[in-house]
Design a protein around this motif. Sequence first.
Motif, PDB file in Angstrom:
ATOM      1  N   UNK A  34       4.819 -13.815  12.495  1.00  0.00           N
ATOM      2  CA  UNK A  34       4.408 -13.113  11.276  1.00  0.00           C
ATOM      3  C   UNK A  34       5.139 -13.646  10.053  1.00  0.00           C
ATOM      4  N   UNK A  35       6.434 -13.963  10.218  1.00  0.00           N
ATOM      5  CA  UNK A  35       7.229 -14.501   9.110  1.00  0.00           C
ATOM      6  C   UNK A  35       6.750 -15.893   8.713  1.00  0.00           C
ATOM      7  N   UNK A  36       6.504 -16.746   9.717  1.00  0.00           N
ATOM      8  CA  UNK A  36       6.005 -18.093   9.425  1.00  0.00           C
ATOM      9  C   UNK A  36       4.666 -18.014   8.707  1.00  0.00           C
ATOM     10  N   UNK A  37       3.794 -17.147   9.190  1.00  0.00           N
ATOM     11  CA  UNK A  37       2.467 -17.024   8.563  1.00  0.00           C
ATOM     12  C   UNK A  37       2.570 -16.601   7.098  1.00  0.00           C
ATOM     13  N   UNK A  38       3.463 -15.646   6.799  1.00  0.00           N
ATOM     14  CA  UNK A  38       3.632 -15.210   5.416  1.00  0.00           C
ATOM     15  C   UNK A  38       4.139 -16.359   4.549  1.00  0.00           C
ATOM     16  N   UNK A  39       5.036 -17.175   5.107  1.00  0.00           N
ATOM     17  CA  UNK A  39       5.523 -18.336   4.370  1.00  0.00           C
ATOM     18  C   UNK A  39       4.434 -19.372   4.155  1.00  0.00           C
ATOM     19  N   UNK A  40       3.645 -19.625   5.198  1.00  0.00           N
ATOM     20  CA  UNK A  40       2.545 -20.590   5.112  1.00  0.00           C
ATOM     21  C   UNK A  40       1.545 -20.164   4.044  1.00  0.00           C
ATOM     22  N   UNK A  59       7.151 -26.222   9.593  1.00  0.00           N
ATOM     23  CA  UNK A  59       7.893 -25.077  10.122  1.00  0.00           C
ATOM     24  C   UNK A  59       9.240 -25.594  10.598  1.00  0.00           C
ATOM     25  N   UNK A  60      10.337 -24.949  10.178  1.00  0.00           N
ATOM     26  CA  UNK A  60      11.666 -25.381  10.602  1.00  0.00           C
ATOM     27  C   UNK A  60      12.528 -24.157  10.872  1.00  0.00           C
ATOM     28  N   UNK A  74      -3.983 -23.588   7.064  1.00  0.00           N
ATOM     29  CA  UNK A  74      -4.828 -22.499   6.563  1.00  0.00           C
ATOM     30  C   UNK A  74      -5.779 -21.995   7.651  1.00  0.00           C
ATOM     31  N   UNK A  75      -6.397 -22.924   8.373  1.00  0.00           N
ATOM     32  CA  UNK A  75      -7.396 -22.526   9.379  1.00  0.00           C
ATOM     33  C   UNK A  75      -6.748 -21.856  10.591  1.00  0.00           C
ATOM     34  N   UNK A  76      -5.669 -22.437  11.097  1.00  0.00           N
ATOM     35  CA  UNK A  76      -5.065 -21.889  12.321  1.00  0.00           C
ATOM     36  C   UNK A  76      -4.345 -20.568  12.054  1.00  0.00           C
ATOM     37  N   UNK A  77      -3.558 -20.506  10.980  1.00  0.00           N
ATOM     38  CA  UNK A  77      -2.817 -19.273  10.703  1.00  0.00           C
ATOM     39  C   UNK A  77      -3.725 -18.140  10.242  1.00  0.00           C
ATOM     40  N   UNK A  78      -4.904 -18.482   9.726  1.00  0.00           N
ATOM     41  CA  UNK A  78      -5.873 -17.442   9.348  1.00  0.00           C
ATOM     42  C   UNK A  78      -6.477 -16.762  10.569  1.00  0.00           C
ATOM     43  N   UNK A  79      -6.417 -17.447  11.709  1.00  0.00           N
ATOM     44  CA  UNK A  79      -6.999 -16.908  12.944  1.00  0.00           C
ATOM     45  C   UNK A  79      -5.945 -16.276  13.845  1.00  0.00           C
TER      46      UNK A  79
END
Length: 327
Positions: free
Chosen positions: A149-155, A165-166, A251-256
């Motif tokens: 969830x944190x990575x997605x918000x950053x992305x 991602x690091x 954008x495509x992967x984290x949106x899903x």
Amino acid sequence: RAMALPLPLPEAAAVLAALAALLLVLICMIAHVTARKMQTLHRHEKEKFFVNAEGRKESVPSIRDPPTKELSVVVPSYNEEERLPLMMDEALDYLEKRQKRDPSFTYEVIVVDDGSKDQTTKVAMKYCKKYGSDKVRVLSLVKNRGKGGAVRMGVFSSRGKKILMADADGATKFADIEKVEEGLKNLQPWPNQMAISCGSRAHLEKDSIAKRSYFRTLLMYGFHFLVWFLCVKEIRDTQCGFKLLTREAASRTFSTLHIERWAFDVELLYIAQRLRIPIAEVAVNWTEIEGSKLVPFWSWLQMGRDLLFIRLRYMTGAWQLETRKCN
């Protein structure tokens, strides 16, 4: 009184097979019924802004906007006040030197404080003040969402053409970004501008086994088998937190994405494979850093459950490859 005779072997096997089939149907039903449907990604009002170096609020950009940086580095951080400085010092030293060599190279580092209970945000803000909020941004989440969830918000708050991602612990040598960049480059031409390059520790497996207990080694092999059997067959190390994505692929992967905890990497790569996004796996230098948030038995158990549910929920149509809207 006569004792009941045991069932003949063929009949016993048939009963066991029927019970196994019934159990599988039951698990499928539970996976389907308990699946969260795709929803609009909600940002709390306080998560729509970041505080700049001067202490003023600025609106968070969107991944739907055109990119304005070459690279975004997303660093998910939960209670990382002690480990974060080492990682940030190494990353920013590399990025600044690279920019001096090549002035056309632009970057940003986004530290996502995932509802920490310590001084993670305060520590990260020191770098924002030192380097400026155009280069270092701190996004503080109101509550803990989990690493995914944190990575997605950053992305979704990134401005880069490529997004890395690091992990906050600095376990991967940051200069190895050049290796994953090369892996990404070798995948060209990218279909629909989408490609992913994953850092990998698979080449270090023999050394790591020698240092682990038999129990942890057994858990590791069990997890690898489940990943291969249920979800991702092409990538040997799905869990290395050093992954580089093109903006379109991110954008495509984290949106899903649905999974927000430890197994989010597996769903991410499962989605990528389903969408036929090319994926490279590149060996990187990695050192185990003390202070991991992973609780060996329970975290592996949770991940095992998530892996099974990823496969079953996509298989039964409870989850589909649609795109989530982001506020």
